[in-house]
Design an enzyme around this catalytic site. Structure first.
Site, short mmCIF file in Angstrom:
data_model
loop_
_atom_site.label_atom_id
_atom_site.label_comp_id
_atom_site.label_asym_id
_atom_site.label_seq_id
_atom_site.Cartn_x
_atom_site.Cartn_y
_atom_site.Cartn_z
N CYS A 31 0.84 -1.20 0.00
CA CYS A 31 0.00 0.00 0.00
C CYS A 31 0.88 1.25 0.00
O CYS A 31 1.55 1.53 -0.99
CB CYS A 31 -0.98 -0.05 1.18
SG CYS A 31 -2.36 1.10 1.03
N HIS A 59 -3.59 -5.65 1.17
CA HIS A 59 -2.94 -5.86 2.47
C HIS A 59 -2.97 -7.34 2.87
O HIS A 59 -3.90 -7.77 3.57
CB HIS A 59 -3.67 -5.06 3.56
CG HIS A 59 -3.45 -3.59 3.47
ND1 HIS A 59 -2.42 -2.95 4.13
CD2 HIS A 59 -4.11 -2.63 2.80
CE1 HIS A 59 -2.47 -1.65 3.88
NE2 HIS A 59 -3.48 -1.43 3.07
N GLU A 72 -1.29 -8.72 5.13
CA GLU A 72 -1.15 -8.84 6.59
C GLU A 72 -2.49 -8.70 7.31
O GLU A 72 -2.59 -8.97 8.50
CB GLU A 72 -0.14 -7.81 7.12
CG GLU A 72 -0.66 -6.39 7.30
CD GLU A 72 -0.74 -5.59 6.00
OE1 GLU A 72 -0.57 -6.19 4.92
OE2 GLU A 72 -0.96 -4.37 6.08
#
Lengths: 98, 225
Positions: B87, B195, B197
């Site tokens: 990002c 994302h 994560e």
């Protein structure tokens, strides 16, 4: 002053939205509205040419991303420039309509 | 050996702890590295996390690229070390010239916070080398400037060198060629807008991102492949 604007061909949704609003106000003949940024600052430099070189260099390295944007540098003394420190060149907005 | 992953923290980063939790959860060792540090220490991989480094002032990543740590990141990348930008980290990598192209504001100028489907297009990078090309992942996105753009020649290179890592199935932001992630010529520097994560564990609603982070953690020590 440095004007940073998106390169021709890069979509500018802000400009397009403004342009689409203008006919409702009676401005039917306005085309090519583009939104950019104006960044103003003062540079201490021996002369105007040196100030321009610095402004162009920092525009290239920081103010504009060459993938998306181009920068135009405007250099000049403005009223009150005499109050500047000796040797300083003041930058100002270009003359023209606001 | 446990891979040591440096996670660079800029003022305004906000995903560094998510990345650290995922790295540790997947068996790696996460080390947060403040952006003013001139070195990374002995690490096996680097992540530039999401967020709004320096408030995204001027342009996302424009100021962050001049942080002292970025010289160390560039040197690590030049030696073939794996570097991943997620990002805002992707935006920083393009501004720093470590990845080609740029991320411009989303089509329709809308901030996007949703879950999208992306397809693995290339397994050339350490991030994706455990993934099967063609697999579709559901991953969160959360960005205002995620519309990838580059010139025609760069796009041709990205395609022919299999450097497009991820593509959106349903392009949410106007990205050129549906691009959601790219890597550099050597393959060791990767940037992606989604994302992983935030999707590495079933408790988060999806563990689709795990295959990418596993690549990061378990291949972190190897040279670029």
């Amino acid at each position: 002053m440095v004007e940073v604007r998106s390169l021709p061909g890069i979509a500018d949704p802000q400009g397009a939205t403004i342009e689409s609003a203008l006919p409702a106000l009676g401005f039917g003949g306005v085309h090519g509205v583009r939104v950019g940024k104006a960044i103003r600052f003062h540079i201490e430099a021996p002369d105007e040419a040196a100030a321009r070189r610095q402004a162009e260099e920092l525009s290239r390295r920081l103010l504009a991303n060459p993938v998306l944007e181009e920068a135009e540098v405007w250099v000049g003394a403005e009223e009150g420039a005499g109050e500047a420190a000796p040797g300083a060149t003041e930058l100002s907005a270009p003359p023209g309509p606001r | 050996m446990t891979a040591r992953i440096a996670i660079v923290v800029f003022p305004g980063s906000n995903c560094e702890h998510d990345v650290a939790a995922a790295v540790e959860g997947l068996g790696g060792r996460a080390e947060l590295v403040w952006h003013q540090r001139p070195d990374l220490g002995p690490v096996d991989g680097v992540v530039l996390p999401g967020g709004f480094a320096h408030g995204d002032y001027l342009r996302p990543g424009a100021i962050a690229r001049f942080s002292p740590v970025m010289s160390a990141v560039a040197a690590f990348a030049a030696e073939g070390g794996p570097v991943t930008g997620i990002c805002n980290g992707f935006q920083v990598l393009t501004e720093a010239g470590l990845l080609p192209g740029a991320l411009k504001k989303n089509r329709h100028l809308k901030f996007l916070c949703t879950t999208v489907e992306v397809r693995i297009e290339s397994a050339r990078s350490p991030l994706a080398d455990l993934a099967v090309v063609g697999r579709v992942l559901r991953l969160p996105i959360n960005h205002f400037a995620g519309s990838y753009i580059c010139d025609d020649r760069t796009l041709a290179d990205l395609r022919s060198d299999e450097r497009i890592v991820l593509r959106y199935l349903d392009n949410p932001n106007g990205s050129l060629d549906d691009i959601a992630g790219v890597c550099n010529r050597a393959g060791n520097v990767v940037g992606l807008m989604p994302h992983p994560e935030r999707a590495w564990h079933p408790l988060l609603g999806s563990s689709d991102g795990r295959v990418l982070l596993d690549g990061l953690v378990h291949h972190g020590g190897g040279p670029a492949r």
